[in-house]
Motif scaffolding. Structure first.
Motif, PDB file in Angstrom:
ATOM      1  N   SER A   2       3.700  -0.854   2.513  1.00  0.00           N
ATOM      2  CA  SER A   2       2.567  -1.512   3.161  1.00  0.00           C
ATOM      3  C   SER A   2       1.557  -0.479   3.641  1.00  0.00           C
ATOM      4  O   SER A   2       1.922   0.597   4.097  1.00  0.00           O
ATOM      5  CB  SER A   2       3.033  -2.327   4.372  1.00  0.00           C
ATOM      6  OG  SER A   2       3.912  -3.337   3.974  1.00  0.00           O
ATOM      7  N   ASP A  69      -3.013  -3.884   3.754  1.00  0.00           N
ATOM      8  CA  ASP A  69      -2.218  -5.103   3.864  1.00  0.00           C
ATOM      9  C   ASP A  69      -2.340  -5.764   5.228  1.00  0.00           C
ATOM     10  O   ASP A  69      -1.936  -6.914   5.399  1.00  0.00           O
ATOM     11  CB  ASP A  69      -0.744  -4.783   3.598  1.00  0.00           C
ATOM     12  CG  ASP A  69      -0.545  -4.247   2.192  1.00  0.00           C
ATOM     13  OD1 ASP A  69      -0.942  -4.941   1.238  1.00  0.00           O
ATOM     14  OD2 ASP A  69      -0.011  -3.121   2.055  1.00  0.00           O
ATOM     15  N   LEU A 143       4.666  -8.726   7.394  1.00  0.00           N
ATOM     16  CA  LEU A 143       4.422  -8.374   6.000  1.00  0.00           C
ATOM     17  C   LEU A 143       5.674  -8.406   5.134  1.00  0.00           C
ATOM     18  O   LEU A 143       5.581  -8.583   3.919  1.00  0.00           O
ATOM     19  CB  LEU A 143       3.779  -6.985   5.908  1.00  0.00           C
ATOM     20  CG  LEU A 143       2.366  -6.867   6.493  1.00  0.00           C
ATOM     21  CD1 LEU A 143       1.918  -5.404   6.535  1.00  0.00           C
ATOM     22  CD2 LEU A 143       1.372  -7.725   5.710  1.00  0.00           C
TER      23      LEU A 143
END
Length: 147
Positions: A2, A69, A143
């Motif tokens: 990420s 992200d 995430l």
């Protein structure tokens, strides 16, 4: 891996010397180093931006679209005044964690209103520099969660 944008707004470049009774003595460079170490343990890549200028922050938010992200944002006083930052965050459609070193709800009444909160996953405030680590954990959890 990420990729997260960590943003800091006006006056946060003065951390460590500005009102240490409110914000502590930890500098922004120290916070960034702690965040990088923690992000490495989570397998996250970080980019840091600090600016005292609203437009620079908006440009950084726009640039994150399709590249990052998520965003961790300590907008400082712009939290309470900037509809433009709120609109930028809404426009890029990235998950955002709002962050404050102090407990904004225990301070002056004008600090109780956040234009960021309605477009954020959540708000972390009052935990000092540790709040950045909490924000990283929260965004990482968001995430990596399985649907």
């Amino acid at each position: 891996m990420s990729s997260v944008l960590v943003m800091n707004g006006p006056n946060l470049n003065l951390l460590g010397t500005r009102q240490p009774e409110v914000y502590g003595r930890t500098t922004l460079a120290m916070i960034e180093a702690d965040c990088r170490a923690h992000a490495d343990s989570l397998g996250m890549e970080l980019e840091f931006v600090q600016s005292n200028h609203e437009g620079v922050l908006i440009d950084a938010i726009h640039a994150a679209r399709g590249v990052r992200d998520g965003i961790i944002l300590n907008a400082g006083a712009l939290t309470h005044t900037s509809v433009a930052i709120r609109d930028a965050l809404s426009s890029v459609e990235l998950p955002v964690v709002e962050l404050h070193l102090s407990n904004i709800h225990a301070r002056e009444s004008f600090r109780h209103v956040s234009h960021i909160a309605p477009v954020a996953l959540g708000q972390i405030c009052g935990f000092g520099p540790q709040g950045y680590i909490l924000a990283l954990d929260a965004l990482h959890g968001h995430l990596t969660k399985e649907d």
